[in-house]
Design a protein around this motif. Structure first.
Motif, PDB file in Angstrom:
ATOM      1  N   SER A 163       0.852  -1.189   0.000  1.00  0.00           N
ATOM      2  CA  SER A 163       0.000   0.000   0.000  1.00  0.00           C
ATOM      3  C   SER A 163       0.893   1.246   0.000  1.00  0.00           C
ATOM      4  CB  SER A 163      -0.898   0.015   1.235  1.00  0.00           C
ATOM      5  OG  SER A 163      -1.810  -1.064   1.202  1.00  0.00           O
ATOM      6  N   PRO A 164       0.454   2.356  -0.612  1.00  0.00           N
ATOM      7  CA  PRO A 164      -0.844   2.542  -1.298  1.00  0.00           C
ATOM      8  C   PRO A 164      -0.808   2.159  -2.780  1.00  0.00           C
ATOM      9  CG  PRO A 164       0.331   4.607  -1.220  1.00  0.00           C
ATOM     10  CD  PRO A 164       1.226   3.608  -0.525  1.00  0.00           C
ATOM     11  N   VAL A 165       0.368   1.709  -3.281  1.00  0.00           N
ATOM     12  CA  VAL A 165       0.486   1.395  -4.705  1.00  0.00           C
ATOM     13  C   VAL A 165      -0.387   0.206  -5.082  1.00  0.00           C
ATOM     14  CG1 VAL A 165       2.106   0.839  -6.565  1.00  0.00           C
ATOM     15  CG2 VAL A 165       2.839   2.295  -4.675  1.00  0.00           C
ATOM     16  N   ARG A 166      -0.532  -0.751  -4.159  1.00  0.00           N
ATOM     17  CA  ARG A 166      -1.334  -1.943  -4.442  1.00  0.00           C
ATOM     18  C   ARG A 166      -2.770  -1.581  -4.806  1.00  0.00           C
ATOM     19  NH1 ARG A 166      -1.703  -5.801   0.504  1.00  0.00           N
ATOM     20  NH2 ARG A 166      -2.880  -3.986   1.260  1.00  0.00           N
ATOM     21  N   GLU A 167      -3.355  -0.620  -4.098  1.00  0.00           N
ATOM     22  CA  GLU A 167      -4.738  -0.237  -4.365  1.00  0.00           C
ATOM     23  C   GLU A 167      -4.894   0.470  -5.708  1.00  0.00           C
ATOM     24  OE1 GLU A 167      -4.327  -1.247  -0.257  1.00  0.00           O
ATOM     25  OE2 GLU A 167      -3.197   0.198  -1.452  1.00  0.00           O
ATOM     26  N   LEU A 168      -3.826   1.027  -6.218  1.00  0.00           N
ATOM     27  CA  LEU A 168      -3.890   1.747  -7.498  1.00  0.00           C
ATOM     28  C   LEU A 168      -3.479   0.876  -8.680  1.00  0.00           C
ATOM     29  CD1 LEU A 168      -2.171   5.079  -6.339  1.00  0.00           C
ATOM     30  CD2 LEU A 168      -4.629   4.626  -6.515  1.00  0.00           C
ATOM     31  N   SER A 169      -3.020  -0.336  -8.407  1.00  0.00           N
ATOM     32  CA  SER A 169      -2.502  -1.201  -9.464  1.00  0.00           C
ATOM     33  C   SER A 169      -3.629  -1.973 -10.144  1.00  0.00           C
ATOM     34  CB  SER A 169      -1.481  -2.195  -8.894  1.00  0.00           C
ATOM     35  OG  SER A 169      -0.385  -1.502  -8.322  1.00  0.00           O
ATOM     36  N   THR A 170      -3.416  -2.274 -11.421  1.00  0.00           N
ATOM     37  CA  THR A 170      -4.362  -3.058 -12.216  1.00  0.00           C
ATOM     38  C   THR A 170      -3.687  -4.358 -12.641  1.00  0.00           C
ATOM     39  OG1 THR A 170      -3.655  -2.087 -14.323  1.00  0.00           O
ATOM     40  CG2 THR A 170      -5.372  -0.922 -13.084  1.00  0.00           C
ATOM     41  N   PRO A 171      -4.456  -5.358 -13.076  1.00  0.00           N
ATOM     42  CA  PRO A 171      -3.825  -6.592 -13.582  1.00  0.00           C
ATOM     43  C   PRO A 171      -2.824  -6.327 -14.693  1.00  0.00           C
ATOM     44  CG  PRO A 171      -6.173  -6.948 -13.245  1.00  0.00           C
ATOM     45  CD  PRO A 171      -5.936  -5.486 -13.024  1.00  0.00           C
ATOM     46  N   GLY A 172      -3.099  -5.313 -15.521  1.00  0.00           N
ATOM     47  CA  GLY A 172      -2.170  -4.980 -16.594  1.00  0.00           C
ATOM     48  C   GLY A 172      -0.808  -4.538 -16.082  1.00  0.00           C
ATOM     49  N   ASP A 173      -0.787  -3.866 -14.924  1.00  0.00           N
ATOM     50  CA  ASP A 173       0.486  -3.431 -14.337  1.00  0.00           C
ATOM     51  C   ASP A 173       1.350  -4.641 -13.961  1.00  0.00           C
ATOM     52  OD1 ASP A 173      -0.268  -0.740 -14.515  1.00  0.00           O
ATOM     53  OD2 ASP A 173      -1.292  -0.835 -12.583  1.00  0.00           O
ATOM     54  N   TYR A 174       0.717  -5.633 -13.340  1.00  0.00           N
ATOM     55  CA  TYR A 174       1.457  -6.837 -12.941  1.00  0.00           C
ATOM     56  C   TYR A 174       1.908  -7.634 -14.166  1.00  0.00           C
ATOM     57  CZ  TYR A 174      -0.382  -5.892  -8.264  1.00  0.00           C
ATOM     58  OH  TYR A 174      -0.688  -5.308  -7.053  1.00  0.00           O
ATOM     59  N   LEU A 175       1.028  -7.756 -15.152  1.00  0.00           N
ATOM     60  CA  LEU A 175       1.380  -8.495 -16.362  1.00  0.00           C
ATOM     61  C   LEU A 175       2.558  -7.851 -17.059  1.00  0.00           C
ATOM     62  CD1 LEU A 175       0.863 -10.636 -18.531  1.00  0.00           C
ATOM     63  CD2 LEU A 175      -0.831  -9.094 -19.552  1.00  0.00           C
ATOM     64  N   LEU A 176       2.525  -6.522 -17.186  1.00  0.00           N
ATOM     65  CA  LEU A 176       3.611  -5.821 -17.876  1.00  0.00           C
ATOM     66  C   LEU A 176       4.934  -6.001 -17.148  1.00  0.00           C
ATOM     67  CD1 LEU A 176       3.900  -3.867 -20.367  1.00  0.00           C
ATOM     68  CD2 LEU A 176       4.000  -2.033 -18.682  1.00  0.00           C
ATOM     69  N   LEU A 177       4.916  -5.868 -15.826  1.00  0.00           N
ATOM     70  CA  LEU A 177       6.150  -6.010 -15.053  1.00  0.00           C
ATOM     71  C   LEU A 177       6.684  -7.436 -15.094  1.00  0.00           C
ATOM     72  CD1 LEU A 177       5.394  -3.749 -11.965  1.00  0.00           C
ATOM     73  CD2 LEU A 177       7.217  -3.421 -13.642  1.00  0.00           C
TER      74      LEU A 177
END
Length: 257
Positions: free
Chosen positions: A146-160
């Motif tokens: 937090s607080p980045v987790r609440e602002l993250s989308t599945p696309g963010d994790y996939l891209l990384l």
């Protein structure tokens, strides 16, 4: 077994797998670049046509050197530095490494010799991989807090994740050539021949110029890079294309009217 049968290590590649590898390493590269350009252009046009923001972006007071300040905001990431210096340090490390990564791949094209033509190693001899891989681990881990987790989308994790594994497989290739006694069989000269195939649009089989038992690593590395290019335009990171224009709007006096 025919003498012309391509090999990976001591085992022959089946005809179907050989064709799949060729498609990934040659037509797939062209298709991913075209898709990246087309989808990025469409996304940029869509963002540019969006309704204007209801609030001004300008920063006051006006700076004495607005162009210099806009460039500093964009490439120095001064706002990030003021908020989170650890994040800023990893960002700077990553951007330096990514710049060197681009230089290293450009060095493989004909008539570009950043590193000696006789050298077996690419730019940085493995250090560039450290500069991009470590920050990517940090960026991914940061997404789970937090607080980045609440602002993250599945696309963010996939891209990384795609970016991380592109770098890891690139590291296996680069570090194997740089940090072991014998290194991988593939050298800078072999990769240059592969880039020559791509640059000439000959559609030749890269297996003829990429010898050795690590051909699978090249195929996976290129496939992941292609997936990354295809996914990138649909993620939030596409907004980085607007970093310099937005900083210009915020800093330059003639954009405030």
């Amino acid at each position: 077994m025919s003498a012309a049968t391509p090999l990976v290590g001591s085992a022959p590649i089946s005809g179907l797998l050989q064709g799949l590898y060729w498609f990934i390493l040659v037509p797939g590269v062209y298709l991913s670049i075209v898709a990246f350009i087309a989808f990025s252009a469409a996304r940029i046009v869509r963002i540019a046509r969006a309704a204007p923001l209801p609030y001004p972006l300008a920063i006051y007071p006006e700076p004495r050197h607005p162009i210099r300040q806009a460039l500093r905001d964009t490439f120095g990431m001064s706002q990030v530095y003021r908020r989170d210096r650890k994040f800023w340090a990893f960002l700077m490390m990553y951007h330096l490494g990514f710049l060197l990564l681009i230089v290293g791949h450009l060095d493989l094209f004909p008539n570009i010799s950043v590193v000696s033509e006789q050298s077996r190693h690419m730019v940085g001899a493995g250090l560039v991989g450290v500069l991009v891989t470590l920050p990517t681990f940090f960026f991914l881990g940061r997404r789970f807090r937090s607080p980045v987790r609440e602002l993250s989308t599945p696309g963010d994790y996939l891209l990384l994740l795609l970016l991380l594994f592109v770098f890891l497989f690139g590291d296996l290739i680069s570090w194997g050539n740089s940090w072991t006694a014998k290194g991988f069989v593939m050298t800078k000269q072999d990769f240059a021949e592969y880039f020559r195939i791509l640059g000439s649009f000959s559609f030749a089989d890269p297996r003829t110029v990429l010898p050795g038992s690590h051909y699978h690593f090249i195929v996976i590395h290129v496939l992941l890079a292609e997936l990354f290019l295809a996914v990138l335009p649909f993620t939030k990171i596409v907004h980085t294309f607007f970093a310099l224009p937005l900083n210009a709007i915020r800093r330059l006096p003639w954009t405030r009217k």
